[in-house]
Design a protein around this motif. Structure first.
Motif, short mmCIF file in Angstrom:
data_model
loop_
_atom_site.label_atom_id
_atom_site.label_comp_id
_atom_site.label_asym_id
_atom_site.label_seq_id
_atom_site.Cartn_x
_atom_site.Cartn_y
_atom_site.Cartn_z
N UNK A 1 0.93 -1.17 -0.01
CA UNK A 1 -0.07 0.41 -0.08
C UNK A 1 1.12 1.17 -0.09
N UNK A 2 1.11 2.05 -1.16
CA UNK A 2 1.66 3.58 -1.03
C UNK A 2 0.38 4.32 -1.14
N UNK A 3 0.57 5.30 0.49
CA UNK A 3 -0.71 6.00 0.57
C UNK A 3 -0.84 6.95 0.73
N UNK A 4 -0.55 7.89 1.70
CA UNK A 4 -0.32 9.57 1.67
C UNK A 4 -0.13 9.71 2.77
N UNK A 5 -0.64 10.45 3.26
CA UNK A 5 -1.23 11.96 4.57
C UNK A 5 -0.11 13.18 4.34
N UNK A 6 0.51 12.94 5.14
CA UNK A 6 0.34 14.32 5.49
C UNK A 6 1.85 14.98 5.92
N UNK A 7 2.50 14.88 4.96
CA UNK A 7 4.23 15.01 5.30
C UNK A 7 4.79 16.22 5.19
N UNK A 8 5.11 16.46 6.58
CA UNK A 8 5.51 17.66 7.03
C UNK A 8 7.10 18.61 7.17
N UNK A 9 7.04 19.60 6.13
CA UNK A 9 8.99 19.89 6.33
C UNK A 9 8.81 20.88 7.38
#
Length: 469
Positions: free
Chosen positions: A210-218
């Motif tokens: 499963x290649x999902x997503x979410x919230x990638x932070x900086x």
């Protein structure tokens, strides 16, 4: 294809796979080469179809990310295949015994690909699937119907129906597809849909990637040039209008950075887009009306709850319904009750969360679902290592964003809510292979003899050996 015929299709492909046996290296390389030819020989048609599906997407974006990036993965698999396929000899405790790991094909692999990079996220995993000696069925997104239908027309021109097939259809077909008895299933898409896919696959005990997503932070610190950081962040946040699963989803930085961040952001947008977006050939449209409306709802909700919106560029409005484009917008004074801080954005909106120290940012990341990627800007090696050790994410890029996905030798995948498993390069080959343990017993069969009764003398000897150790 009628979804009721899907089980029969999978069974037919599996039977051919069994009858023909595991494909030799030349067959695998030929399949990889034909996939490459399909993309290169039909690239103009494919790019036109993608552009039409989006409403507007510059051909260069599709050429670079959908065509050439896919070709790079296919080529890399071809060049490394002989090394990947080697049997791996492992040590064992018995003289004369031979032990090794053989990487065998799984069989028929299902690939559910999304709309944002409709070729890359179909042919990228296909490189590993074909390298491992499998057959594949791709279910492309119904949100890019022209691209999906074109693939359905092109694939039979390059592949036998029992090598590779395309299944088109709506969400109901997608649901039926995810419930099929594949030997492996890879899904790229949202976390919400990923849960349904995993649940459906579990009925047949189908292993999933499963290649999902979410919230990638900086996370920004004072120990890196802010202008460079802003330019690198916004390059990716505006590429494909931010419709990327590993695009920066929000930035955490001290409040004292705000005014300089804004200045650099405005200047950079002027430099690369000329300050305008709606009539700009380089700026991508949002994929459809539903997603366009969703992004505007995120902004309206944030503003109603106290956020400050700052649209970059020189447009007199944030969005244009006719072109379905939304200008890059910074969102300040965000709080966690805002939808924009709860949902994956998938658009050119960038929330700014003001935190005074890195440890606060680390704590915030760790309090939330694990992201597909994290980005940290700091020139100090010890702090880079500190951030890496203290946070968990699918991938980590330091002093840039999204770079890891461009390096074929690195695994690409998530963890926790952002995904299960990884592919690219040898990681894809092994993901879509079965690592079979193979043992050839020695002539005297020592390991077998030690299990035979009577046990009295063996027990005494074993106890004595343990007492001496």
């Amino acid at each position: 294809m009628d979804q009721h015929n899907l089980p029969q299709m999978i069974d037919e492909m599996r039977q051919v796979h069994i009858q023909e046996g595991f494909p030799r290296i030349d067959i695998r390389m030929d399949r990889l080469e034909r996939a490459k030819k399909l993309l290169l020989e039909n690239r103009d048609q494919l790019l036109a179809a993608i552009n039409a599906d989006f409403g507007h997407r510059n051909a260069y974006q599709g050429l670079a990310t959908d065509v050439l990036a896919s070709v790079a993965l296919l080529d890399n698999a071809k060049h490394q295949l002989s090394e990947w396929m080697k049997r791996e000899v492992v040590s064992n405790p018995f003289d004369g015994m031979k032990t090794e790991i053989q990487y065998q094909p799984l069989g028929v692999v299902g690939i559910i690909s999304p709309w944002n990079f409709p070729l890359n996220l179909a042919f990228g995993p296909l490189a590993g699937v074909f390298a491992a000696g499998n057959r594949a069925v791709i279910k492309p997104s119904e949100l890019t119907p022209r691209t999906s239908e074109l693939l359905a027309q092109l694939v039979p021109q390059y592949f036998d129906k029992n090598e590779l097939r395309i299944v088109t259809g709506d969400a109901d077909v997608g649901a039926a597809f995810s419930s099929l008895a594949f030997d492996h299933l890879i899904f790229t898409g949202s976390t919400t849909v990923g849960k349904h896919v995993m649940r459906a696959a579990a009925e047949n005990l189908v292993p999933v990637t499963l290649e999902l997503g979410g919230k990638s932070p900086v996370v920004l610190t004072e120990h890196f040039d802010l202008k460079t950081a802003v330019e690198r962040i916004l390059t990716v946040k505006t590429f494909n209008a931010g419709q990327i699963c590993i695009a920066p989803d929000y930035v955490m930085m001290p409040e004292s950075f705000n005014s300089v961040f804004i200045e650099h952001a405005q200047n950079f947008m002027q430099d690369i887009y000329g300050g305008g977006f709606f009539a700009n050939d380089d700026f991508t449209s949002i994929i459809n009306d539903k997603h366009f409306a969703r992004l505007l709802t995120l902004l309206e909700d944030a503003k109603a709850k106290g956020a400050t919106l700052l649209t970059l560029g020189q447009e007199s409005k944030i969005s244009d319904q006719t072109t379905r484009k939304i200008a890059p917008t910074l969102v300040f004074d965000v709080t966690d009750d805002m939808l924009i801080m709860q949902e994956e954005i998938f658009g050119p909106l960038l929330p700014i969360k003001n935190l005074q120290c890195v440890d606060d940012a680390i704590a915030y990341i760790n309090e939330h679902p694990r992201p597909l990627a994290a980005y940290y800007f700091d020139g100090r090696a010890d702090q880079q290592q500190y951030f890496s050790e203290k946070t968990i994410s699918g991938g980590l890029v330091i002093n840039d964003v999204m770079t890891h996905v461009m390096i074929d030798s690195l695994p690409f995948g998530g963890i926790g809510a952002s995904g299960i498993g990884a592919y690219h390069g040898i990681h894809g080959f092994r993901r879509f292979s079965h690592a079979k343990a193979v043992v050839i017993q020695s002539v005297n069969g020592e390991s077998n003899q030690r299990l035979r009764a009577p046990y009295a003398e063996k027990f005494v000897a074993t106890q004595a050996m343990l007492n001496q150790s």
